[in-house]
Design a protein around this motif. Structure first.
Motif, short mmCIF file in Angstrom:
data_model
loop_
_atom_site.label_atom_id
_atom_site.label_comp_id
_atom_site.label_asym_id
_atom_site.label_seq_id
_atom_site.Cartn_x
_atom_site.Cartn_y
_atom_site.Cartn_z
N THR A 1 -4.02 2.15 -6.58
CA THR A 1 -3.15 2.82 -7.56
C THR A 1 -2.35 3.93 -6.91
N SER A 2 -2.99 4.70 -6.05
CA SER A 2 -2.30 5.77 -5.33
C SER A 2 -1.20 5.21 -4.43
N ARG A 3 -1.51 4.13 -3.72
CA ARG A 3 -0.50 3.50 -2.86
C ARG A 3 0.68 3.01 -3.71
N PHE A 4 0.37 2.43 -4.88
CA PHE A 4 1.42 1.94 -5.77
C PHE A 4 2.30 3.09 -6.27
N GLU A 5 1.67 4.18 -6.70
CA GLU A 5 2.42 5.32 -7.22
C GLU A 5 3.28 5.98 -6.15
N ASN A 6 2.85 5.94 -4.91
CA ASN A 6 3.58 6.57 -3.81
C ASN A 6 4.54 5.62 -3.09
N LEU A 7 4.63 4.39 -3.55
CA LEU A 7 5.46 3.39 -2.90
C LEU A 7 6.93 3.74 -3.06
N ARG A 8 7.62 3.84 -1.97
CA ARG A 8 9.06 4.11 -1.95
C ARG A 8 9.70 3.17 -0.93
N MET A 9 10.90 2.75 -1.25
CA MET A 9 11.63 1.89 -0.32
C MET A 9 12.21 2.74 0.80
N GLU A 10 11.94 2.35 2.04
CA GLU A 10 12.47 3.04 3.20
C GLU A 10 13.94 2.70 3.39
N GLU A 11 14.70 3.60 3.99
CA GLU A 11 16.13 3.37 4.18
C GLU A 11 16.41 2.15 5.05
N ILE A 12 15.58 1.91 6.06
CA ILE A 12 15.82 0.80 6.97
C ILE A 12 15.16 -0.50 6.49
N GLU A 13 14.52 -0.46 5.34
CA GLU A 13 13.76 -1.60 4.82
C GLU A 13 14.66 -2.50 3.97
N THR A 14 14.45 -3.80 4.09
CA THR A 14 15.19 -4.73 3.24
C THR A 14 14.47 -4.88 1.91
N ILE A 15 15.17 -5.41 0.93
CA ILE A 15 14.57 -5.66 -0.39
C ILE A 15 13.38 -6.61 -0.24
N THR A 16 13.54 -7.60 0.62
CA THR A 16 12.47 -8.58 0.84
C THR A 16 11.22 -7.89 1.38
N ASP A 17 11.40 -7.00 2.34
CA ASP A 17 10.24 -6.30 2.91
C ASP A 17 9.57 -5.40 1.88
N TYR A 18 10.38 -4.71 1.09
CA TYR A 18 9.83 -3.84 0.04
C TYR A 18 9.08 -4.68 -1.00
N ASP A 19 9.68 -5.79 -1.39
CA ASP A 19 9.05 -6.69 -2.36
C ASP A 19 7.71 -7.20 -1.82
N ARG A 20 7.65 -7.53 -0.54
CA ARG A 20 6.41 -8.01 0.08
C ARG A 20 5.33 -6.93 0.01
N ARG A 21 5.69 -5.68 0.31
CA ARG A 21 4.71 -4.59 0.23
C ARG A 21 4.23 -4.39 -1.21
N LEU A 22 5.16 -4.49 -2.16
CA LEU A 22 4.81 -4.35 -3.57
C LEU A 22 3.86 -5.47 -4.01
N ARG A 23 4.17 -6.69 -3.61
CA ARG A 23 3.32 -7.82 -3.98
C ARG A 23 1.94 -7.74 -3.30
N ASP A 24 1.88 -7.22 -2.09
CA ASP A 24 0.58 -7.03 -1.43
C ASP A 24 -0.31 -6.10 -2.24
N ILE A 25 0.27 -5.02 -2.73
CA ILE A 25 -0.49 -4.07 -3.55
C ILE A 25 -0.92 -4.74 -4.85
N ALA A 26 0.00 -5.45 -5.49
CA ALA A 26 -0.33 -6.14 -6.75
C ALA A 26 -1.43 -7.18 -6.54
N ASN A 27 -1.36 -7.91 -5.44
CA ASN A 27 -2.39 -8.93 -5.16
C ASN A 27 -3.75 -8.30 -4.89
N GLU A 28 -3.77 -7.16 -4.19
CA GLU A 28 -5.04 -6.48 -3.96
C GLU A 28 -5.66 -6.03 -5.28
#
Length: 151
Positions: free
Chosen positions: A114-141
């Motif tokens: 939950t803490s990782r989810f609340e602190n999740l921010r998209m990095e400037e050099i990150e693509t939407i796909t990479d951000y979505d992958r990190r978000l889905r990893d948290i959701a799957n966990e």
């Protein structure tokens, strides 16, 4: 020898949306037992494979496929726990009992997620796909711990 065929023999097929077999997965949930027959004394005996019907062979194959996926998906330590299982359901239940955490550990893991989810921010050099992958990893966990994050 064709190397693609050799590699296919070493790795289970990857689920790509076209090869999902719900009936094989059903055996993890409902279990499988070898077909039986009643002998002249009224005893319930396991049928010899040569006497199995076509449907009994099919059902056995679904269990075997599910069991193969489980065997192929664990390390040697986990494999040693389930090596004698003939039912995918039995293997799954052994792994589930072995891997389940205590309730306090599960709650702690959920708080961390939950803490990782609340602190999740998209990095400037990150693509939407990479951000979505990190978000889905948290959701799957979270989902695997029994607390899915809604859409």
């Amino acid at each position: 020898m064709d190397t693609s065929l050799a590699n296919a023999a070493l790795h289970p097929p990857v689920l790509d949306g076209t090869n999902y077999n719900e009936r094989a997965c059903q055996h993890v949930i409902s279990g499988w037992t070898p077909p039986k027959r009643i002998d002249e004394d009224g005893d319930n005996l396991i049928k010899p494979e040569s006497d199995w019907t076509t449907e009994e062979v099919k059902v056995s194959n679904y269990n075997s496929k599910a069991l193969n996926v489980i065997f192929s998906s664990v390390d040697m330590n986990m494999f040693s726990l389930i090596t004698n299982c003939t039912s995918a359901k039995d293997a799954w239940e052994i792994l589930q009992r072995h891997c389940e955490s205590s309730e306090s550990v599960r709650r702690t893991k959920l708080r961390m997620i939950t803490s990782r989810f609340e602190n999740l921010r998209m990095e400037e050099i990150e693509t939407i796909t990479d951000y979505d992958r990190r978000l889905r990893d948290i959701a799957n966990e979270a989902f695997s711990l029994g607390d899915p994050i809604s859409n």
